[in-house]
Design a protein around this motif. Structure first.
Motif, short mmCIF file in Angstrom:
data_model
loop_
_atom_site.label_atom_id
_atom_site.label_comp_id
_atom_site.label_asym_id
_atom_site.label_seq_id
_atom_site.Cartn_x
_atom_site.Cartn_y
_atom_site.Cartn_z
N LEU A 134 1.11 -0.98 -0.17
CA LEU A 134 0.20 0.07 -0.39
C LEU A 134 1.13 0.96 0.16
O LEU A 134 0.37 2.50 -0.19
CB LEU A 134 -1.23 0.25 1.22
N LEU A 135 2.20 0.51 0.07
CA LEU A 135 3.14 2.20 0.17
C LEU A 135 2.93 2.28 -1.35
O LEU A 135 4.40 3.68 -1.28
CB LEU A 135 4.40 2.27 1.28
N LYS A 136 3.31 1.75 -2.32
CA LYS A 136 3.83 1.87 -3.65
C LYS A 136 3.09 3.38 -4.28
O LYS A 136 4.31 3.78 -4.58
CB LYS A 136 3.29 0.93 -4.55
N PRO A 137 2.52 4.30 -3.96
CA PRO A 137 1.74 5.12 -4.63
C PRO A 137 2.06 6.23 -3.72
O PRO A 137 2.58 7.13 -4.32
CB PRO A 137 0.40 4.73 -4.27
N LEU A 138 3.28 5.79 -2.62
CA LEU A 138 4.05 6.82 -2.23
C LEU A 138 5.16 6.97 -2.39
O LEU A 138 5.77 7.25 -1.51
CB LEU A 138 3.92 6.73 -0.32
#
Length: 313
Positions: A134-138
């Motif tokens: 879930l951190l990939k977009p950041l």
């Protein structure tokens, strides 16, 4: 940057999410990270090192429109820049859209239409890794770090004194996490008795300590009646419990939230699992050994197999 993570589920779900929170804080050290969790799971964050504020909301309750409206208002008032949604819910997705948070990250599925950055969940992965995606977009696209916790100094000191009280501070000890009343994950008293007795006979100088909780008092009482020199510890919060687990030479464990604490403090752990699906709750580690029931019931695991795993490890 102000970030809110909505993390439903029990304490073990929260601990599995710690790696995601820690990596987010590592890449954005000045970010304020808050979480919204169910009331019974708030205790987990006593040993978190990355969360600023812990808010509670009972996602599973029969909430009224007013309850959901209050949640939206609370989130909107805090003016978050990013929302990370761990569960899959059409309603939660809609509500996060209503908050006006500009970046809304979650899993593809129910409610994804309201997200700015939907992520396809990899359901076959170790759960902590799936959360970490879930951190990939950041712009955080690194390997998931190992679970870790931050135990308050006062809890470490308590555990040191507790080990002295039990007479195990110099010898090390085997810790038993016998669990509670879940029929699929509980292990029979008779099987625990056989394992404890065999351990005491083979290693008489290595004490055995059982964890007493509110939901396993009958188990502990029965073990005390039949097992000579068995010690009992009953920490009253998760920090003290984590410190006690960290001091153990080996933990024998069923599936529950205490298992994830053992993983986080890197205590050698032998886990009795109900099914291969449960293996997704554990990392690939030489310090975590698993025994999986062939019948999906932990009770059907032979004590002899557990003993072989202990001495083989």
């Amino acid at each position: 940057m102000r970030v809110v993570a909505l993390v439903p589920g029990s304490i073990d779900n929260q601990i599995l999410f710690f790696a995601t929170l820690d990596d987010l804080k590592r890449y954005y050290p000045h970010a304020q990270i808050d979480v919204i969790v169910e009331p019974q799971s708030k205790a987990a964050y006593r040993v978190s090192k990355s969360v600023h504020d812990v808010l509670t909301f009972d996602y599973k309750d029969r909430n009224s429109l007013a309850d959901w409206g209050n949640l939206v208002g609370m989130i909107r008032d805090r003016e978050y820049d990013v929302a990370i949604i761990v569960g899959q819910s059409w309603l939660v997705g809609l509500l996060m859209w209503l908050t006006g948070i500009p970046t809304r990250i979650g899993y593809q599925g129910q409610g994804a239409v309201f997200l700015t950055n939907p992520i396809t969940p990899k359901l076959s992965q170790y759960v902590a890794k799936m959360y970490h995606n879930l951190l990939k977009p950041l712009k955080i696209d690194t390997d998931c770090p190992a679970l870790s916790v931050n135990v308050p100094k006062v809890d470490i000191e308590w555990a040191q004194n507790e080990q002295k009280r039990l007479g195990v501070s110099e010898t090390g000890f085997i810790l038993i996490n016998g669990g509670g009343n879940n029929l699929d994950t509980s292990y029979p008293v008779e099987s625990w008795q056989e394992i404890i007795t065999a351990c005491q006979q083979k290693q008489p100088d290595l004490p055995v300590v059982v964890i007493k909780e509110a939901n396993n008092e009958p188990l502990v009482r029965s073990l005390l009646e039949h097992c000579h020199n068995l010690q009992v510890t009953s920490p009253d919060d998760i920090g003290k419990l984590t410190a006690m687990i960290g001091g153990a030479s080996l933990m024998l464990s069923v599936e529950n939230s205490l298992l994830q604490l053992s993983v986080a403090v890197e205590t050698y752990t032998i886990v009795l699992l109900s099914s291969t699906d449960s293996e997704k709750l554990l990392p690939a580690s030489e310090k975590v050994l698993t025994i999986t029931s062939p019948t999906r019931k932990v009770a059907d695991i032979s004590p002899q197999i557990v003993l072989e795993k202990i001495w083989g490890s």
